[in-house]
Design a protein around this motif. Sequence first.
Motif, PDB file in Angstrom:
ATOM      1  N   SER A 232       0.836  -1.198   0.000  1.00  0.00           N
ATOM      2  CA  SER A 232       0.000   0.000   0.000  1.00  0.00           C
ATOM      3  C   SER A 232       0.874   1.253   0.000  1.00  0.00           C
ATOM      4  CB  SER A 232      -0.905   0.030   1.228  1.00  0.00           C
ATOM      5  OG  SER A 232      -1.531   1.298   1.342  1.00  0.00           O
ATOM      6  N   PRO A 233       0.558   2.230  -0.847  1.00  0.00           N
ATOM      7  CA  PRO A 233       1.346   3.469  -0.863  1.00  0.00           C
ATOM      8  C   PRO A 233       1.117   4.333   0.366  1.00  0.00           C
ATOM      9  CG  PRO A 233      -0.547   3.679  -2.310  1.00  0.00           C
ATOM     10  CD  PRO A 233      -0.516   2.246  -1.858  1.00  0.00           C
ATOM     11  N   TYR A 234       0.096   4.002   1.159  1.00  0.00           N
ATOM     12  CA  TYR A 234      -0.252   4.845   2.302  1.00  0.00           C
ATOM     13  C   TYR A 234       0.393   4.406   3.612  1.00  0.00           C
ATOM     14  CZ  TYR A 234      -3.985   6.245  -0.901  1.00  0.00           C
ATOM     15  OH  TYR A 234      -4.693   6.691  -1.996  1.00  0.00           O
ATOM     16  N   LEU A 235       1.044   3.244   3.618  1.00  0.00           N
ATOM     17  CA  LEU A 235       1.531   2.678   4.872  1.00  0.00           C
ATOM     18  C   LEU A 235       3.046   2.816   5.013  1.00  0.00           C
ATOM     19  CD1 LEU A 235      -0.589  -0.597   5.054  1.00  0.00           C
ATOM     20  CD2 LEU A 235      -1.097   1.650   6.037  1.00  0.00           C
ATOM     21  N   LEU A 236       3.463   3.000   6.253  1.00  0.00           N
ATOM     22  CA  LEU A 236       4.873   3.047   6.608  1.00  0.00           C
ATOM     23  C   LEU A 236       5.276   1.730   7.262  1.00  0.00           C
ATOM     24  CD1 LEU A 236       4.765   6.601   8.176  1.00  0.00           C
ATOM     25  CD2 LEU A 236       6.005   6.014   6.086  1.00  0.00           C
ATOM     26  N   GLN A 237       6.517   1.343   7.080  1.00  0.00           N
ATOM     27  CA  GLN A 237       7.012   0.130   7.732  1.00  0.00           C
ATOM     28  C   GLN A 237       6.808   0.251   9.239  1.00  0.00           C
ATOM     29  OE1 GLN A 237      11.132  -0.755   6.953  1.00  0.00           O
ATOM     30  NE2 GLN A 237      11.170  -2.502   8.325  1.00  0.00           N
ATOM     31  N   THR A 238       6.200  -0.780   9.829  1.00  0.00           N
ATOM     32  CA  THR A 238       5.862  -0.741  11.251  1.00  0.00           C
ATOM     33  C   THR A 238       6.103  -2.101  11.873  1.00  0.00           C
ATOM     34  OG1 THR A 238       4.114   0.846  10.686  1.00  0.00           O
ATOM     35  CG2 THR A 238       4.091  -0.042  12.906  1.00  0.00           C
ATOM     36  N   SER A 239       6.577  -2.090  13.132  1.00  0.00           N
ATOM     37  CA  SER A 239       6.911  -3.338  13.804  1.00  0.00           C
ATOM     38  C   SER A 239       6.641  -3.206  15.304  1.00  0.00           C
ATOM     39  CB  SER A 239       8.393  -3.675  13.572  1.00  0.00           C
ATOM     40  OG  SER A 239       8.789  -4.810  14.321  1.00  0.00           O
ATOM     41  N   PHE A 240       6.528  -4.352  15.984  1.00  0.00           N
ATOM     42  CA  PHE A 240       6.451  -4.353  17.439  1.00  0.00           C
ATOM     43  C   PHE A 240       7.844  -4.349  18.068  1.00  0.00           C
ATOM     44  CE2 PHE A 240       2.209  -6.624  16.801  1.00  0.00           C
ATOM     45  CZ  PHE A 240       1.488  -5.446  16.972  1.00  0.00           C
ATOM     46  N   GLU A 241       8.873  -4.462  17.242  1.00  0.00           N
ATOM     47  CA  GLU A 241      10.259  -4.404  17.702  1.00  0.00           C
ATOM     48  C   GLU A 241      10.953  -3.230  17.007  1.00  0.00           C
ATOM     49  OE1 GLU A 241      11.272  -6.316  20.049  1.00  0.00           O
ATOM     50  OE2 GLU A 241       9.492  -7.608  20.055  1.00  0.00           O
ATOM     51  N   PRO A 242      11.993  -2.648  17.620  1.00  0.00           N
ATOM     52  CA  PRO A 242      12.704  -1.549  16.961  1.00  0.00           C
ATOM     53  C   PRO A 242      13.165  -1.939  15.556  1.00  0.00           C
ATOM     54  CG  PRO A 242      13.398  -1.747  19.246  1.00  0.00           C
ATOM     55  CD  PRO A 242      12.524  -2.933  18.970  1.00  0.00           C
ATOM     56  N   LEU A 243      12.986  -1.027  14.616  1.00  0.00           N
ATOM     57  CA  LEU A 243      13.426  -1.238  13.240  1.00  0.00           C
ATOM     58  C   LEU A 243      14.933  -1.050  13.173  1.00  0.00           C
ATOM     59  CD1 LEU A 243      10.578   0.833  11.551  1.00  0.00           C
ATOM     60  CD2 LEU A 243      10.729  -1.658  11.665  1.00  0.00           C
ATOM     61  N   GLN A 244      15.549  -1.804  12.316  1.00  0.00           N
ATOM     62  CA  GLN A 244      17.012  -1.770  12.238  1.00  0.00           C
ATOM     63  C   GLN A 244      17.496  -0.846  11.124  1.00  0.00           C
ATOM     64  OE1 GLN A 244      18.901  -3.357  14.626  1.00  0.00           O
ATOM     65  NE2 GLN A 244      16.843  -3.683  15.468  1.00  0.00           N
ATOM     66  N   GLY A 245      18.357   0.085  11.493  1.00  0.00           N
ATOM     67  CA  GLY A 245      19.071   0.868  10.489  1.00  0.00           C
ATOM     68  C   GLY A 245      18.301   1.996   9.844  1.00  0.00           C
ATOM     69  N   ILE A 246      17.115   2.324  10.361  1.00  0.00           N
ATOM     70  CA  ILE A 246      16.371   3.443   9.779  1.00  0.00           C
ATOM     71  C   ILE A 246      15.840   4.344  10.897  1.00  0.00           C
ATOM     72  CG2 ILE A 246      15.675   2.117   7.749  1.00  0.00           C
ATOM     73  CD1 ILE A 246      12.842   2.008   8.956  1.00  0.00           C
ATOM     74  N   LYS A 247      15.619   5.606  10.548  1.00  0.00           N
ATOM     75  CA  LYS A 247      15.010   6.545  11.485  1.00  0.00           C
ATOM     76  C   LYS A 247      13.555   6.122  11.711  1.00  0.00           C
ATOM     77  CE  LYS A 247      14.569  11.535  12.289  1.00  0.00           C
ATOM     78  NZ  LYS A 247      14.853  12.888  11.732  1.00  0.00           N
ATOM     79  N   GLN A 248      13.090   6.187  12.955  1.00  0.00           N
ATOM     80  CA  GLN A 248      11.763   5.655  13.280  1.00  0.00           C
ATOM     81  C   GLN A 248      11.168   6.418  14.442  1.00  0.00           C
ATOM     82  OE1 GLN A 248      12.496   1.619  15.392  1.00  0.00           O
ATOM     83  NE2 GLN A 248      14.440   2.205  14.444  1.00  0.00           N
ATOM     84  N   VAL A 249       9.880   6.143  14.661  1.00  0.00           N
ATOM     85  CA  VAL A 249       9.150   6.757  15.770  1.00  0.00           C
ATOM     86  C   VAL A 249       8.628   5.652  16.670  1.00  0.00           C
ATOM     87  CG1 VAL A 249       7.224   8.241  16.418  1.00  0.00           C
ATOM     88  CG2 VAL A 249       8.477   8.691  14.299  1.00  0.00           C
ATOM     89  N   GLU A 250       8.925   5.757  17.973  1.00  0.00           N
ATOM     90  CA  GLU A 250       8.362   4.839  18.958  1.00  0.00           C
ATOM     91  C   GLU A 250       7.087   5.462  19.525  1.00  0.00           C
ATOM     92  OE1 GLU A 250      10.794   2.962  22.287  1.00  0.00           O
ATOM     93  OE2 GLU A 250       9.348   4.183  23.430  1.00  0.00           O
ATOM     94  N   LYS A 251       5.981   4.695  19.466  1.00  0.00           N
ATOM     95  CA  LYS A 251       4.696   5.186  19.933  1.00  0.00           C
ATOM     96  C   LYS A 251       4.072   4.177  20.891  1.00  0.00           C
ATOM     97  CE  LYS A 251       3.560   7.248  15.403  1.00  0.00           C
ATOM     98  NZ  LYS A 251       2.507   7.360  14.367  1.00  0.00           N
ATOM     99  N   PRO A 252       3.365   4.650  21.931  1.00  0.00           N
ATOM    100  CA  PRO A 252       2.577   3.715  22.729  1.00  0.00           C
ATOM    101  C   PRO A 252       1.328   3.316  21.949  1.00  0.00           C
ATOM    102  CG  PRO A 252       2.242   5.950  23.518  1.00  0.00           C
ATOM    103  CD  PRO A 252       3.276   6.035  22.429  1.00  0.00           C
ATOM    104  N   ALA A 253       0.830   2.095  22.209  1.00  0.00           N
ATOM    105  CA  ALA A 253      -0.356   1.631  21.479  1.00  0.00           C
ATOM    106  C   ALA A 253      -1.532   2.578  21.662  1.00  0.00           C
ATOM    107  CB  ALA A 253      -0.730   0.223  21.936  1.00  0.00           C
TER     108      ALA A 253
END
Length: 392
Positions: free
Chosen positions: A290-311
Amino acid sequence: MVSLQKVTPLPDSALEELGFTWHTDSDGTKYISDELVVLTPEEAENYYTAVNELYDMYIKAAEYVIENNLFFELGIPFNLVDIIKKSWENDVHWHIYGRFDLAGGIDGKPIKLLEFNADTPTALFETAILQWAILKHNNMDEESQFNNVYEALVDNFKRLITLFDDPSQFEEFYEGWKILFSSIEGDDEEEATTRLLQQIATDAGFVTEFEFLHNVKFDEEGIYDINDNPFEYWFKLYPWEDIAIEESDLASTLTKIVENQKAIILNPAYTLLFQSKGMLKILYDLFPDSPYLLQTSFEPLQGIKQVEKPAFGREGANIKIIEANGEISQSVDGPYDNFKKVYQEFVELPKDTSGNAYQAGVFFAYEGCGVGFRRGGEILDNMSKFVGHVIS
């Protein structure tokens, strides 16, 4: 670059006459901007298309969560699982409204989903009423907006009765069912938002009443106002997860009420699935292209800038921006740190010439129905400003 148009702001007295009292932030600055984001017709249409497609994806993702019993993964409190399932199974538990928070959509930047405020979204008053009032105050064309929020909500309240049928059939099927609207006493924004929704439901044709949350009465046979009058529907601007954690007895009673088909609660319990930012990970798993979605995980992403959010969380609280090397470059404290964490690929928000960032909030009521913007830093907190828009 975000294009802006200067306007004459509504005076505080005019805002208060409309019922909008939270116009000045704690630092003395005005919450409502004296500028408008200038959108092209194509940009407005793209926001509309995006949220319609995203909502369809959320429906499929929620079905997947329920079928595979993934409530724990989403951080859903165990004492709401039964009421979520019950509300999902029956179409009478109709989703009245939500707000998608989006990055991009301006100046050629792709639209990306940040989260879906599906249970208790605010900024409704600003989007539905104030944007229109600002255009009127400045003698501008009141039709030059992507903003039919009020009308869409009128129709969607009617769909509580007609469901998927034409809302114009409301009067044919309506038999006097009443809606009780409730918010916490002492919070101007939440009360005004709830009373606005009450007015919209009244305009739709419902019999409505308002009662502060602490005065509402509950038992397994129904929901009542302070005078023991029963109501078929109850709208609460109070988060489902707070009910689960802080009012566990109420969570149990509401489950019984829904199981016994004694009342319908708005927004339905299943909207907590949409509200959970854990759903961002489920969506990415199900719709990776999907062009609207960003890579997301329940574990920290490796090697990329990311945002940690509470559920679950609001107004930027407990958000962290983590650089590709693992260093935390920005963070906001808050009360939501005990919730499960979600890690989402960082995306730059559109900025104006002063470096302010803009996040689109697109309301959804059966379909996309209006957009407004929040302006602030890379993490939009409770000091961010509301910025209206004009289509040009």
